[in-house]
Design a protein around this motif. Structure first.
Motif, PDB file in Angstrom:
ATOM      1  N   ALA A   1     -18.473 -18.649 -20.020  1.00  0.00           N
ATOM      2  CA  ALA A   1     -18.421 -17.880 -21.262  1.00  0.00           C
ATOM      3  C   ALA A   1     -19.110 -18.624 -22.401  1.00  0.00           C
ATOM      4  CB  ALA A   1     -16.978 -17.578 -21.623  1.00  0.00           C
ATOM      5  N   LEU A   2     -19.126 -19.952 -22.337  1.00  0.00           N
ATOM      6  CA  LEU A   2     -19.783 -20.777 -23.350  1.00  0.00           C
ATOM      7  C   LEU A   2     -21.210 -21.135 -22.958  1.00  0.00           C
ATOM      8  CD1 LEU A   2     -16.797 -23.115 -24.314  1.00  0.00           C
ATOM      9  CD2 LEU A   2     -17.529 -20.975 -25.386  1.00  0.00           C
ATOM     10  N   ASP A   3     -21.777 -20.360 -22.020  1.00  0.00           N
ATOM     11  CA  ASP A   3     -23.186 -20.469 -21.615  1.00  0.00           C
ATOM     12  C   ASP A   3     -23.515 -21.753 -20.870  1.00  0.00           C
ATOM     13  OD1 ASP A   3     -23.852 -17.957 -22.696  1.00  0.00           O
ATOM     14  OD2 ASP A   3     -24.106 -18.827 -24.688  1.00  0.00           O
ATOM     15  N   ILE A   4     -22.527 -22.331 -20.192  1.00  0.00           N
ATOM     16  CA  ILE A   4     -22.803 -23.441 -19.269  1.00  0.00           C
ATOM     17  C   ILE A   4     -23.162 -22.816 -17.934  1.00  0.00           C
ATOM     18  CG2 ILE A   4     -21.849 -25.481 -18.117  1.00  0.00           C
ATOM     19  CD1 ILE A   4     -20.016 -25.835 -20.556  1.00  0.00           C
ATOM     20  N   ASP A   5     -24.454 -22.709 -17.660  1.00  0.00           N
ATOM     21  CA  ASP A   5     -24.917 -21.945 -16.497  1.00  0.00           C
ATOM     22  C   ASP A   5     -24.666 -22.677 -15.186  1.00  0.00           C
ATOM     23  OD1 ASP A   5     -26.488 -19.595 -15.402  1.00  0.00           O
ATOM     24  OD2 ASP A   5     -27.725 -21.264 -14.680  1.00  0.00           O
ATOM     25  N   THR A   6     -24.917 -23.973 -15.149  1.00  0.00           N
ATOM     26  CA  THR A   6     -24.721 -24.758 -13.931  1.00  0.00           C
ATOM     27  C   THR A   6     -23.293 -25.290 -13.895  1.00  0.00           C
ATOM     28  OG1 THR A   6     -27.038 -25.423 -13.887  1.00  0.00           O
ATOM     29  CG2 THR A   6     -25.488 -26.749 -12.596  1.00  0.00           C
ATOM     30  N   PRO A   7     -22.513 -24.923 -12.882  1.00  0.00           N
ATOM     31  CA  PRO A   7     -21.134 -25.424 -12.816  1.00  0.00           C
ATOM     32  C   PRO A   7     -21.078 -26.943 -12.860  1.00  0.00           C
ATOM     33  CG  PRO A   7     -21.446 -23.640 -11.247  1.00  0.00           C
ATOM     34  CD  PRO A   7     -22.807 -23.977 -11.787  1.00  0.00           C
ATOM     35  N   ARG A   8     -20.167 -27.452 -13.667  1.00  0.00           N
ATOM     36  CA  ARG A   8     -19.977 -28.899 -13.716  1.00  0.00           C
ATOM     37  C   ARG A   8     -19.411 -29.399 -12.385  1.00  0.00           C
ATOM     38  NH1 ARG A   8     -16.156 -30.575 -17.912  1.00  0.00           N
ATOM     39  NH2 ARG A   8     -15.325 -28.470 -18.067  1.00  0.00           N
ATOM     40  N   ILE A   9     -19.771 -30.608 -12.018  1.00  0.00           N
ATOM     41  CA  ILE A   9     -19.361 -31.167 -10.733  1.00  0.00           C
ATOM     42  C   ILE A   9     -17.867 -31.488 -10.773  1.00  0.00           C
ATOM     43  CG2 ILE A   9     -19.650 -33.094  -9.129  1.00  0.00           C
ATOM     44  CD1 ILE A   9     -22.571 -33.265 -10.068  1.00  0.00           C
ATOM     45  N   TRP A  10     -17.160 -30.988  -9.763  1.00  0.00           N
ATOM     46  CA  TRP A  10     -15.746 -31.327  -9.616  1.00  0.00           C
ATOM     47  C   TRP A  10     -15.624 -32.672  -8.913  1.00  0.00           C
ATOM     48  CZ3 TRP A  10     -12.117 -28.900 -12.190  1.00  0.00           C
ATOM     49  CH2 TRP A  10     -12.342 -27.573 -12.605  1.00  0.00           C
ATOM     50  N   THR A  11     -14.808 -33.524  -9.475  1.00  0.00           N
ATOM     51  CA  THR A  11     -14.472 -34.803  -8.847  1.00  0.00           C
ATOM     52  C   THR A  11     -12.954 -34.887  -8.746  1.00  0.00           C
ATOM     53  OG1 THR A  11     -14.284 -36.012 -10.931  1.00  0.00           O
ATOM     54  CG2 THR A  11     -16.488 -35.878  -9.932  1.00  0.00           C
ATOM     55  N   ALA A  12     -12.465 -35.814  -7.969  1.00  0.00           N
ATOM     56  CA  ALA A  12     -11.017 -35.983  -7.865  1.00  0.00           C
ATOM     57  C   ALA A  12     -10.414 -36.288  -9.229  1.00  0.00           C
ATOM     58  CB  ALA A  12     -10.703 -37.089  -6.862  1.00  0.00           C
ATOM     59  N   ASP A  13     -11.118 -37.069 -10.051  1.00  0.00           N
ATOM     60  CA  ASP A  13     -10.620 -37.397 -11.386  1.00  0.00           C
ATOM     61  C   ASP A  13     -10.624 -36.167 -12.292  1.00  0.00           C
ATOM     62  OD1 ASP A  13     -10.173 -40.022 -10.695  1.00  0.00           O
ATOM     63  OD2 ASP A  13     -12.016 -40.783 -11.621  1.00  0.00           O
ATOM     64  N   ARG A  14     -11.685 -35.375 -12.210  1.00  0.00           N
ATOM     65  CA  ARG A  14     -11.733 -34.167 -13.036  1.00  0.00           C
ATOM     66  C   ARG A  14     -10.638 -33.185 -12.614  1.00  0.00           C
ATOM     67  NH1 ARG A  14     -15.989 -29.175 -13.198  1.00  0.00           N
ATOM     68  NH2 ARG A  14     -14.963 -28.110 -14.937  1.00  0.00           N
ATOM     69  N   ASP A  15     -10.430 -33.049 -11.312  1.00  0.00           N
ATOM     70  CA  ASP A  15      -9.336 -32.200 -10.818  1.00  0.00           C
ATOM     71  C   ASP A  15      -8.017 -32.594 -11.472  1.00  0.00           C
ATOM     72  OD1 ASP A  15     -11.127 -31.009  -9.093  1.00  0.00           O
ATOM     73  OD2 ASP A  15     -10.137 -31.654  -7.255  1.00  0.00           O
ATOM     74  N   ALA A  16      -7.708 -33.897 -11.437  1.00  0.00           N
ATOM     75  CA  ALA A  16      -6.428 -34.379 -11.934  1.00  0.00           C
ATOM     76  C   ALA A  16      -6.277 -34.149 -13.430  1.00  0.00           C
ATOM     77  CB  ALA A  16      -6.263 -35.866 -11.608  1.00  0.00           C
ATOM     78  N   LYS A  17      -7.349 -34.364 -14.186  1.00  0.00           N
ATOM     79  CA  LYS A  17      -7.291 -34.179 -15.636  1.00  0.00           C
ATOM     80  C   LYS A  17      -7.082 -32.693 -15.962  1.00  0.00           C
ATOM     81  CE  LYS A  17      -9.671 -34.960 -19.996  1.00  0.00           C
ATOM     82  NZ  LYS A  17      -9.308 -33.602 -20.483  1.00  0.00           N
ATOM     83  N   MET A  18      -7.834 -31.830 -15.293  1.00  0.00           N
ATOM     84  CA  MET A  18      -7.695 -30.393 -15.535  1.00  0.00           C
ATOM     85  C   MET A  18      -6.271 -29.932 -15.243  1.00  0.00           C
ATOM     86  SD  MET A  18      -7.532 -27.396 -13.512  1.00  0.00           S
ATOM     87  CE  MET A  18      -8.465 -27.749 -12.028  1.00  0.00           C
ATOM     88  N   TRP A  19      -5.711 -30.389 -14.137  1.00  0.00           N
ATOM     89  CA  TRP A  19      -4.355 -29.992 -13.747  1.00  0.00           C
ATOM     90  C   TRP A  19      -3.338 -30.481 -14.772  1.00  0.00           C
ATOM     91  CZ3 TRP A  19      -2.317 -26.370 -11.180  1.00  0.00           C
ATOM     92  CH2 TRP A  19      -1.016 -26.466 -10.651  1.00  0.00           C
ATOM     93  N   ALA A  20      -3.518 -31.716 -15.265  1.00  0.00           N
ATOM     94  CA  ALA A  20      -2.604 -32.254 -16.277  1.00  0.00           C
ATOM     95  C   ALA A  20      -2.690 -31.459 -17.563  1.00  0.00           C
ATOM     96  CB  ALA A  20      -2.925 -33.730 -16.539  1.00  0.00           C
ATOM     97  N   ASP A  21      -3.893 -31.071 -17.965  1.00  0.00           N
ATOM     98  CA  ASP A  21      -4.076 -30.266 -19.177  1.00  0.00           C
ATOM     99  C   ASP A  21      -3.345 -28.937 -19.061  1.00  0.00           C
ATOM    100  OD1 ASP A  21      -5.604 -32.268 -20.279  1.00  0.00           O
ATOM    101  OD2 ASP A  21      -7.529 -31.269 -19.899  1.00  0.00           O
ATOM    102  N   LEU A  22      -3.443 -28.309 -17.902  1.00  0.00           N
ATOM    103  CA  LEU A  22      -2.813 -27.010 -17.730  1.00  0.00           C
ATOM    104  C   LEU A  22      -1.298 -27.154 -17.615  1.00  0.00           C
ATOM    105  CD1 LEU A  22      -5.305 -25.229 -15.319  1.00  0.00           C
ATOM    106  CD2 LEU A  22      -4.972 -24.829 -17.764  1.00  0.00           C
ATOM    107  N   GLN A  23      -0.809 -28.216 -17.036  1.00  0.00           N
ATOM    108  CA  GLN A  23       0.627 -28.442 -16.975  1.00  0.00           C
ATOM    109  C   GLN A  23       1.194 -28.613 -18.376  1.00  0.00           C
ATOM    110  OE1 GLN A  23       2.738 -28.524 -14.329  1.00  0.00           O
ATOM    111  NE2 GLN A  23       1.116 -27.999 -12.889  1.00  0.00           N
ATOM    112  N   GLY A  24       0.408 -29.247 -19.261  1.00  0.00           N
ATOM    113  CA  GLY A  24       0.878 -29.460 -20.619  1.00  0.00           C
ATOM    114  C   GLY A  24       0.990 -28.163 -21.395  1.00  0.00           C
TER     115      GLY A  24
END
Length: 316
Positions: A293-316
């Motif tokens: 939606a913010l015009d980031i056309d190429t998906p950012r690479i998922w890493t194990a660290d990014r997974d964990a940070k995203m999950w923590a953000d959503l839990q909060g």
């Protein structure tokens, strides 16, 4: 919200089905786990999707050997995700085919994807010690190529971005049957974490234009008959649009990822909460929809660290 990340707590073995969806064409399905396809030609066999490990690939091979003793010579990988490709070594196929774009994604993000998916799907990666490394194709193409298994022709085609930027389908014209990979799902959530929401519906309509007799989807039951085919195309399109629209509205007004998550749940839970891997996919889908939606056309690479940070953000 589930307390465990992705499918970390799903350790229950799934029941396997092996369904003939056309003459000598088979769909290997397992209750929402990744599917594989089998195309038996005049003198050899083509496999669609390798599975996550050689251990799982051997379950596919066992089913193949229940219907034919012809050699497996070709392996087609519809995209680069680890759960689809890392079992490739088990087949001993002489020819491994990907799109050129999918190969570039292995080079760009294949190792990171492997490490990320390993944490998401521990059950699928049982026996991971036997994986020899990243899976690389022996042949690539851009838009279309045909493979002949004797007289039987298989058309491999890029019909547009959807689940990833490099998705391909395998079409068997003599039976009007298509193996779609994760472009199409049936009673299973679409994983959109590396997807292209704006392009996906048009790609589905290009598949619909074949007026197919059967589809082997990426996950879920084999789809035999035009009614089931169209129902799956419709529900996949609805899933993609229902995920993107509420998230985009939040992102474009400057709302947070957590607000986007809540908006997506309000739209999608009533329709899709009973779908396989729905809870698994949801956080990745919201994150990618927010970016697109913010015009980031190429998906950012998922890493194990990014997974964990995203999950923590959503839990909060």
């Amino acid at each position: 919200m589930t307390k465990q990340f992705a499918s970390a707590g799903d350790m229950t073995e799934k029941n396997i089905s092996f369904t003939e969806i056309g003459r000598d064409l088979w769909a290997f399905t397992a209750e929402g786990d990744p599917n594989s396809g089998v195309i038996v030609g005049d003198d050899s066999v083509m496999i669609i999707e390798a599975q996550a490990t050689p251990r799982l690939a051997n379950k596919v091979i066992e089913k193949v050997r229940s219907v034919t003793d012809k050699p497996i010579t070709h392996l087609v990988l519809t995209h680069y995700h680890a759960v689809r490709v890392l079992g490739a070594s088990a087949y001993g196929a002489q020819t491994v085919v990907m799109s050129e774009k999918a190969r570039s994604m292995v080079a760009e993000r294949g190792q990171e994807d492997w490490e990320s998916e390993f944490a998401r799907f521990p059950r699928l990666f049982q026996g991971h010690e036997s994986i020899p490394g990243l899976t690389w194709p022996t042949i690539t193409f851009t838009d279309r190529m045909s493979v002949y298994l004797g007289k039987r022709r298989v058309d491999l085609m890029f019909l547009g971005r959807a689940h990833t930027a490099g998705d391909i389908v395998a079409y068997v014209p003599d039976e009007n049957v298509m193996f779609t990979g994760d472009i199409v799902e049936y009673h299973s959530a679409c994983y959109c974490g590396d997807g292209h929401f704006h392009d996906w519906p048009a790609t589905l309509e290009r598949i619909r234009s074949f007026n197919l007799g059967a589809i082997a989807p990426g996950r879920g039951d084999a789809l035999v008959g035009t009614q089931m085919v169209n129902a799956a195309l419709d529900s996949t399109r609805d899933f993609v649009k229902s995920t993107y629209s509420p998230v985009a509205r939040v992102a474009l007004r400057g709302g947070s990822l957590k607000e986007a998550w809540d908006a997506c749940r309000a739209e999608c839970d009533p329709k899709f909460k009973d779908y396989a891997i729905y809870e698994h996919c949801l956080p990745f889908n919201v994150a990618r929809a927010y970016d697109e939606a913010l015009d980031i056309d190429t998906p950012r690479i998922w890493t194990a660290d990014r997974d964990a940070k995203m999950w923590a953000d959503l839990q909060g």
